[in-house]
Design a protein around this motif. Structure first.
Motif, mmCIF file in Angstrom:
data_model
loop_
_atom_site.group_PDB
_atom_site.id
_atom_site.type_symbol
_atom_site.label_atom_id
_atom_site.label_comp_id
_atom_site.label_asym_id
_atom_site.label_seq_id
_atom_site.Cartn_x
_atom_site.Cartn_y
_atom_site.Cartn_z
ATOM 1 N N ALA A 195 88.186 -19.503 -53.004
ATOM 2 C CA ALA A 195 89.261 -18.540 -52.148
ATOM 3 C C ALA A 195 88.415 -17.042 -53.141
ATOM 4 C CB ALA A 195 90.799 -18.866 -52.580
ATOM 5 N N ASP A 196 87.768 -17.210 -54.288
ATOM 6 C CA ASP A 196 87.479 -16.620 -54.869
ATOM 7 C C ASP A 196 86.579 -15.958 -54.831
ATOM 8 O OD1 ASP A 196 86.896 -19.014 -56.452
ATOM 9 O OD2 ASP A 196 86.889 -17.586 -58.387
ATOM 10 N N SER A 197 85.414 -16.387 -54.297
ATOM 11 C CA SER A 197 83.689 -15.830 -53.649
ATOM 12 C C SER A 197 83.885 -15.572 -52.470
ATOM 13 C CB SER A 197 83.488 -17.979 -53.539
ATOM 14 O OG SER A 197 82.040 -18.426 -52.521
ATOM 15 N N PRO A 198 82.625 -14.553 -52.677
ATOM 16 C CA PRO A 198 82.746 -14.170 -51.884
ATOM 17 C C PRO A 198 82.003 -14.516 -50.427
ATOM 18 C CG PRO A 198 80.655 -13.688 -53.551
ATOM 19 C CD PRO A 198 81.948 -15.164 -54.041
ATOM 20 N N THR A 199 81.495 -15.373 -50.385
ATOM 21 C CA THR A 199 81.095 -16.199 -49.020
ATOM 22 C C THR A 199 82.677 -17.158 -48.368
ATOM 23 O OG1 THR A 199 80.564 -18.668 -51.092
ATOM 24 C CG2 THR A 199 78.676 -16.450 -49.567
ATOM 25 N N TYR A 200 83.661 -17.436 -49.280
ATOM 26 C CA TYR A 200 85.149 -18.122 -48.656
ATOM 27 C C TYR A 200 84.538 -17.593 -47.357
ATOM 28 C CZ TYR A 200 90.033 -19.318 -47.873
ATOM 29 O OH TYR A 200 91.117 -19.385 -47.638
ATOM 30 N N GLY A 201 84.890 -19.243 -46.332
ATOM 31 C CA GLY A 201 85.807 -19.778 -45.779
ATOM 32 C C GLY A 201 84.069 -19.269 -44.869
ATOM 33 N N GLN A 202 83.140 -19.536 -45.321
ATOM 34 C CA GLN A 202 82.287 -19.200 -44.447
ATOM 35 C C GLN A 202 81.442 -20.529 -44.476
ATOM 36 O OE1 GLN A 202 79.347 -16.281 -45.830
ATOM 37 N NE2 GLN A 202 79.902 -14.558 -46.032
ATOM 38 N N THR A 203 80.215 -21.233 -43.495
ATOM 39 C CA THR A 203 79.710 -21.664 -43.526
ATOM 40 C C THR A 203 77.850 -21.970 -43.229
ATOM 41 O OG1 THR A 203 81.253 -23.452 -42.113
ATOM 42 C CG2 THR A 203 79.200 -24.665 -41.784
ATOM 43 N N SER A 204 76.928 -22.543 -44.257
ATOM 44 C CA SER A 204 75.644 -22.535 -44.146
ATOM 45 C C SER A 204 75.877 -23.945 -43.279
ATOM 46 C CB SER A 204 75.528 -22.055 -45.292
ATOM 47 O OG SER A 204 75.669 -23.316 -45.688
ATOM 48 N N VAL A 205 74.163 -23.609 -43.315
ATOM 49 C CA VAL A 205 73.378 -24.949 -42.051
ATOM 50 C C VAL A 205 72.411 -24.885 -43.770
ATOM 51 C CG1 VAL A 205 72.432 -26.246 -40.584
ATOM 52 C CG2 VAL A 205 74.380 -25.244 -40.386
ATOM 53 N N HIS A 206 71.517 -26.190 -43.463
ATOM 54 C CA HIS A 206 69.879 -26.474 -44.236
ATOM 55 C C HIS A 206 69.611 -27.901 -43.725
ATOM 56 C CE1 HIS A 206 71.132 -23.843 -47.817
ATOM 57 N NE2 HIS A 206 72.376 -24.442 -47.032
ATOM 58 N N TYR A 207 68.501 -27.371 -42.892
ATOM 59 C CA TYR A 207 67.327 -28.564 -42.758
ATOM 60 C C TYR A 207 67.162 -29.494 -43.650
ATOM 61 C CZ TYR A 207 69.553 -27.731 -38.478
ATOM 62 O OH TYR A 207 70.632 -27.233 -37.347
ATOM 63 N N MET A 208 67.241 -30.477 -44.555
ATOM 64 C CA MET A 208 66.484 -30.507 -45.449
ATOM 65 C C MET A 208 65.635 -31.669 -44.940
ATOM 66 S SD MET A 208 69.112 -30.280 -48.139
ATOM 67 C CE MET A 208 68.482 -30.918 -49.955
ATOM 68 N N GLY A 209 64.772 -32.485 -45.839
ATOM 69 C CA GLY A 209 63.966 -33.448 -45.790
ATOM 70 C C GLY A 209 62.617 -33.989 -46.403
ATOM 71 N N GLU A 210 61.442 -34.629 -45.839
ATOM 72 C CA GLU A 210 60.511 -35.339 -45.666
ATOM 73 C C GLU A 210 59.800 -34.154 -45.413
ATOM 74 O OE1 GLU A 210 58.262 -38.982 -43.339
ATOM 75 O OE2 GLU A 210 60.752 -39.148 -44.278
ATOM 76 N N ASP A 211 60.052 -33.023 -44.679
ATOM 77 C CA ASP A 211 58.606 -31.988 -44.717
ATOM 78 C C ASP A 211 59.406 -31.398 -44.660
ATOM 79 O OD1 ASP A 211 56.798 -34.016 -42.890
ATOM 80 O OD2 ASP A 211 58.670 -34.046 -40.897
ATOM 81 N N HIS A 212 60.550 -30.651 -45.281
ATOM 82 C CA HIS A 212 61.147 -29.943 -46.051
ATOM 83 C C HIS A 212 62.151 -30.388 -47.627
ATOM 84 C CE1 HIS A 212 62.700 -25.732 -45.176
ATOM 85 N NE2 HIS A 212 62.545 -25.513 -46.254
ATOM 86 N N PRO A 213 60.865 -30.533 -48.218
ATOM 87 C CA PRO A 213 61.682 -31.757 -49.363
ATOM 88 C C PRO A 213 61.923 -29.881 -50.255
ATOM 89 C CG PRO A 213 59.391 -31.430 -49.640
ATOM 90 C CD PRO A 213 59.610 -30.856 -48.223
ATOM 91 N N TYR A 214 63.194 -29.303 -50.811
ATOM 92 C CA TYR A 214 63.663 -29.050 -51.326
ATOM 93 C C TYR A 214 65.453 -29.387 -52.610
ATOM 94 C CZ TYR A 214 66.628 -26.567 -48.502
ATOM 95 O OH TYR A 214 67.709 -25.948 -47.515
ATOM 96 N N LEU A 215 65.354 -29.051 -53.725
ATOM 97 C CA LEU A 215 66.864 -29.245 -54.208
ATOM 98 C C LEU A 215 67.743 -28.173 -53.345
ATOM 99 C CD1 LEU A 215 65.650 -30.401 -57.662
ATOM 100 C CD2 LEU A 215 66.332 -31.983 -55.985
ATOM 101 N N LEU A 216 69.432 -28.560 -53.591
ATOM 102 C CA LEU A 216 69.957 -28.042 -53.201
ATOM 103 C C LEU A 216 71.422 -28.335 -53.817
ATOM 104 C CD1 LEU A 216 71.521 -25.990 -50.667
ATOM 105 C CD2 LEU A 216 71.949 -28.187 -49.696
ATOM 106 N N PHE A 217 71.988 -26.889 -54.647
ATOM 107 C CA PHE A 217 72.999 -26.677 -55.463
ATOM 108 C C PHE A 217 74.298 -26.815 -54.680
ATOM 109 C CE2 PHE A 217 75.780 -25.096 -58.183
ATOM 110 C CZ PHE A 217 75.864 -25.274 -59.029
ATOM 111 N N ILE A 218 75.126 -28.033 -54.881
ATOM 112 C CA ILE A 218 76.498 -27.413 -54.079
ATOM 113 C C ILE A 218 77.685 -26.865 -54.697
ATOM 114 C CG2 ILE A 218 77.982 -28.789 -52.400
ATOM 115 C CD1 ILE A 218 75.673 -30.675 -51.624
ATOM 116 N N PRO A 219 78.340 -26.609 -55.167
ATOM 117 C CA PRO A 219 79.141 -26.194 -56.273
ATOM 118 C C PRO A 219 80.406 -26.535 -55.869
ATOM 119 C CG PRO A 219 78.973 -24.219 -55.753
ATOM 120 C CD PRO A 219 77.669 -25.004 -54.811
ATOM 121 N N ARG A 220 81.363 -26.945 -56.973
ATOM 122 C CA ARG A 220 82.703 -27.204 -56.749
ATOM 123 C C ARG A 220 83.241 -26.500 -56.150
ATOM 124 N NH1 ARG A 220 83.696 -27.253 -63.160
ATOM 125 N NH2 ARG A 220 81.067 -27.366 -62.544
ATOM 126 N N GLY A 221 84.046 -26.945 -55.227
ATOM 127 C CA GLY A 221 84.489 -25.945 -54.062
ATOM 128 C C GLY A 221 84.680 -25.894 -52.941
#
Length: 122
Positions: free
Chosen positions: A47-73
């Motif tokens: 509730a206190d986030s500037p992106t509250y209620g927003q959904t984001s999509v990431h395409y990850m895998g062997e052809d697009h390798p990166y680390l994705l940080f997912i915060p609590r909440g």
């Protein structure tokens, strides 16, 4: 902020599988897909986030390798794309406690999130 290391885990999922959604109240995650491909979906429930209620999509895998940080909440989940299994390696800042698991489930088709997992061919 991740803070400290708690646990490393590994999981294999097959094509078309959807593992969604869940969130944590105390735990942060870092996700990596070393093999296969995944559509990763995040939905901010803080509730206190500037992106509250927003959904984001990431395409990850062997052809697009990166680390994705997912915060609590932040609710998160993924769908395996393509024709081969996907492997996820994930790191958490807390070790899993079976007596008090910090994991809260939400159905993949929950209307409050309203994400459409259908592939659209263009």
């Amino acid at each position: 902020m991740f803070g400290r290391f708690g646990q490393a885990s590994l999981s294999l999922s097959f094509p078309g599988v959807i593992k969604a959604f869940h969130y944590h109240k105390r735990q942060d995650d870092i996700w990596f897909f070393p093999s296969g491909h995944a559509q990763v979906v995040l939905h901010d429930m803080r509730a206190d986030s500037p992106t509250y209620g927003q959904t984001s999509v990431h395409y990850m895998g062997e052809d697009h390798p990166y680390l994705l940080f997912i915060p609590r909440g932040v609710a998160h989940g993924y769908r395996v794309l393509g024709v081969k299994p996907a492997t996820i390696v994930y790191f958490t800042n807390l070790a899993y406690d079976p007596k008090q698991p910090d994991e809260y489930r939400i159905a993949y088709e929950d209307p409050a999130i309203g994400f459409d997992w259908t592939t659209r061919f263009r």
